[in-house]
Write a protein that holds these residues in place. Structure first.
Motif, PDB file in Angstrom:
ATOM      1  N   VAL A  18      15.623  22.850  44.951  1.00  0.00           N
ATOM      2  CA  VAL A  18      14.231  22.433  45.125  1.00  0.00           C
ATOM      3  C   VAL A  18      14.183  20.911  45.100  1.00  0.00           C
ATOM      4  O   VAL A  18      15.135  20.257  44.674  1.00  0.00           O
ATOM      5  CB  VAL A  18      13.315  23.012  44.009  1.00  0.00           C
ATOM      6  N   SER A  19      13.071  20.339  45.547  1.00  0.00           N
ATOM      7  CA  SER A  19      12.984  18.881  45.620  1.00  0.00           C
ATOM      8  C   SER A  19      12.567  18.238  44.299  1.00  0.00           C
ATOM      9  O   SER A  19      12.572  17.021  44.171  1.00  0.00           O
ATOM     10  CB  SER A  19      11.995  18.470  46.718  1.00  0.00           C
ATOM     11  N   ASP A  20      12.211  19.061  43.289  1.00  0.00           N
ATOM     12  CA  ASP A  20      11.843  18.524  41.972  1.00  0.00           C
ATOM     13  C   ASP A  20      12.571  19.297  40.865  1.00  0.00           C
ATOM     14  O   ASP A  20      11.934  19.893  39.991  1.00  0.00           O
ATOM     15  CB  ASP A  20      10.326  18.593  41.763  1.00  0.00           C
ATOM     16  N   PRO A  21      13.915  19.319  40.876  1.00  0.00           N
ATOM     17  CA  PRO A  21      14.671  20.196  39.978  1.00  0.00           C
ATOM     18  C   PRO A  21      14.446  19.941  38.491  1.00  0.00           C
ATOM     19  O   PRO A  21      14.427  20.893  37.699  1.00  0.00           O
ATOM     20  CB  PRO A  21      16.130  19.920  40.364  1.00  0.00           C
ATOM     21  N   VAL A  22      14.272  18.677  38.084  1.00  0.00           N
ATOM     22  CA  VAL A  22      14.105  18.379  36.666  1.00  0.00           C
ATOM     23  C   VAL A  22      12.780  18.941  36.153  1.00  0.00           C
ATOM     24  O   VAL A  22      12.721  19.614  35.110  1.00  0.00           O
ATOM     25  CB  VAL A  22      14.191  16.859  36.417  1.00  0.00           C
ATOM     26  N   ALA A  23      11.706  18.689  36.873  1.00  0.00           N
ATOM     27  CA  ALA A  23      10.397  19.233  36.493  1.00  0.00           C
ATOM     28  C   ALA A  23      10.400  20.756  36.599  1.00  0.00           C
ATOM     29  O   ALA A  23       9.838  21.451  35.736  1.00  0.00           O
ATOM     30  CB  ALA A  23       9.302  18.638  37.377  1.00  0.00           C
ATOM     31  N   TYR A  24      11.034  21.282  37.640  1.00  0.00           N
ATOM     32  CA  TYR A  24      11.088  22.734  37.837  1.00  0.00           C
ATOM     33  C   TYR A  24      11.790  23.426  36.670  1.00  0.00           C
ATOM     34  O   TYR A  24      11.322  24.468  36.174  1.00  0.00           O
ATOM     35  CB  TYR A  24      11.818  23.050  39.144  1.00  0.00           C
ATOM     36  N   ALA A  25      12.921  22.861  36.228  1.00  0.00           N
ATOM     37  CA  ALA A  25      13.685  23.483  35.147  1.00  0.00           C
ATOM     38  C   ALA A  25      12.881  23.534  33.860  1.00  0.00           C
ATOM     39  O   ALA A  25      12.885  24.552  33.149  1.00  0.00           O
ATOM     40  CB  ALA A  25      15.001  22.717  34.934  1.00  0.00           C
ATOM     41  N   LEU A  26      12.185  22.451  33.527  1.00  0.00           N
ATOM     42  CA  LEU A  26      11.356  22.450  32.316  1.00  0.00           C
ATOM     43  C   LEU A  26      10.221  23.453  32.425  1.00  0.00           C
ATOM     44  O   LEU A  26       9.898  24.160  31.465  1.00  0.00           O
ATOM     45  CB  LEU A  26      10.796  21.048  32.062  1.00  0.00           C
ATOM     46  N   SER A  27       9.602  23.514  33.590  1.00  0.00           N
ATOM     47  CA  SER A  27       8.513  24.466  33.801  1.00  0.00           C
ATOM     48  C   SER A  27       9.022  25.901  33.669  1.00  0.00           C
ATOM     49  O   SER A  27       8.335  26.770  33.120  1.00  0.00           O
ATOM     50  CB  SER A  27       7.888  24.249  35.178  1.00  0.00           C
TER      51      SER A  27
END
Length: 454
Positions: free
Chosen positions: A268-277
């Motif tokens: 995904v294009s926002d992996p860091v935010a995605y993982a926390l979510s």
């Protein structure tokens, strides 16, 4: 402010190191980590970062020597001209345009991912077909088209970054990364690290080729030689120090990222935010997204600035038409090339997937570094008496190693990337022989004079 003799020597080692961290940390850690882990290296992405860092240290030493020679108007290709001739100089200039242009497109795509994440956290949901490229099932990535146009407008107006602003942005970036580490560490599931090398060691090398661009930015530091109070010490310590700090952070973030969620979910294009979510930190995800937006935007500004200035310099030397280097009557900026570049970047960022953009950025960058390594060796023989505030140590070992490592990483990139790369250069050669060869105002004698003058 510059005087007649040169710029004031006001930068110390810490200043250069902070500039390096500010320039390096951006789309690489916030965007490409997920792409490389999901498609190439899996949890072995931590090894990919270490391998890329080693290659970058070798290249950084070479780049520091080139840039420590008195900076001249004409960009890196002027040095290449003096060392290897006009046709190679054109290739380097055209390659740098590829590197910076597709960097702008890639970073715009990453910016879009985090902006969409922020909007989603606020209850604003943009239809999927307006935030995805055609190849990924959408119609167009609208936010990715917006940001290069905005950056282009700011650059035409003459926006500048100050040392103070840079320090603030560095603090924001580092704070965001440490927030992620603190939140992610307790939620890691070691089972997600198995298998550690799902694609084998070849996947690790392919991942290193993809995330190589995560370390770009040290070349910007090398241009501070004239303003460094002790370039012979400050440049190598500042450059290598920032690379080591960023490597530690990259390894920590990528390790935690693949420990939070299975690696195949990170494309995904926002992996860091995605993982926390994904592990329940929706507020933390929003904070990360805001910090990533700040960091990515400054990187985007620098990338588009660099790309437009390279095109401007090549136009001024006659390689490209004069209208390209036309200055704005009020702001004194190269507005024509900035306007065209921003519009083209908006189109490409809106239509091309981030993975393809990342591959093109890396193959262009690696090729430019190979030519730089060869060029610095040739200049050692061709202009041995040229003043070099910083001399790369063991150049006869460092330069060949840099060439070999960069070539290996290039070979790890997909065949389709090589085809696109060759098509780009064929197009460039058509422009050169159709226009640049007959209109060039930069002679070999002039190039040598430029890099030789004190």
């Amino acid at each position: 402010m510059a005087d007649k003799k040169g710029l004031k020597k006001t930068l110390n080692t810490l200043d250069i190191m902070l500039m390096g961290i500010g320039a390096i940390i951006g789309a690489g850690i916030f965007v490409l980590t997920g792409v490389a882990a999901a498609n190439y290296a899996g949890p072995g992405i931590v090894l990919s970062f270490i391998i890329s860092a080693i290659a970058c240290v070798l290249v950084a030493l070479i780049y520091s020597e080139l840039a420590s020679m008195v900076p001249v108007a004409g960009s890196t290709y002027t040095y290449t001209y003096a060392a290897l001739g006009e046709i190679v100089a054109w290739v380097v200039g055209w390659d740098l345009i590829l590197e910076y242009f597709f960097s702008v497109c890639m970073v715009s795509s990453g910016w879009s991912g985090y902006m969409v994440s922020i909007l989603n956290s606020g209850g604003i949901n943009i239809p999927q077909y307006l935030i995805s490229s055609p190849e990924t099932g959408g119609l167009v990535n609208l936010p990715a088209m917006f940001i290069p146009l905005l950056i282009g407008f700011l650059l035409i107006r003459g926006t500048k970054e100050s040392a103070t602003v840079n320090r603030i942005i560095v603090f924001v970036k580092l704070a965001v990364i440490f927030i992620f580490i603190i939140l992610a560490a307790p939620k890691v599931n070691p089972a997600n690290w198995t298998p550690f090398l799902p694609y084998g060691f070849q996947g690790v090398m392919a991942g290193a080729a993809i995330i190589f661009t995560a370390f770009l930015g040290f070349d910007a530091m090398s241009t501070t030689a004239e303003e460094s109070n002790n370039p012979g010490r400050s440049l190598p310590v500042g450059i290598i120090g920032s690379l080591l700090i960023c490597t530690v952070l990259y390894v920590a973030v990528s390790g935690l990222l693949t420990g939070l969620v299975p690696y195949d979910q990170l494309n995904v294009s926002d992996p860091v935010a995605y993982a926390l979510s994904a592990v329940g930190y929706r507020l933390g995800s929003a904070i990360i997204a805001v910090g990533a937006i700040a960091g990515i935007t400054t990187v985007l500004l620098v990338m588009m600035y660099g790309q437009t200035r390279i095109v401007f310099a090549m136009s001024r030397d006659g390689f490209l038409p004069d209208w390209v280097s036309k200055l704005h009557p009020k702001y004194g900026t190269p507005y024509m090339v900035t306007l065209v570049s921003a519009c083209m970047a908006a189109i490409v960022a809106g239509l091309v997937p981030i993975q393809i953009l990342a591959e093109l950025v890396n193959i262009g960058t690696l090729f430019a570094f190979i030519l730089s390594a060869i060029g610095v060796l040739v200049l050692r023989y061709k202009l041995p008496d040229l003043p070099r505030p910083f001399r790369a140590p063991a150049i006869h070992i460092v330069a060949p190693l840099a060439v070999i490592m960069c070539a290996i990483l290039m070979l790890m990139l997909p065949q389709a990337t090589w085809i696109r790369f060759l098509l780009w250069f064929c197009f460039g050669l058509i422009i050169y022989f159709g226009y640049g060869y007959r209109h060039s105002r930069l002679s070999m004698e002039k190039a040598v004079e430029l890099v030789s003058k004190k």
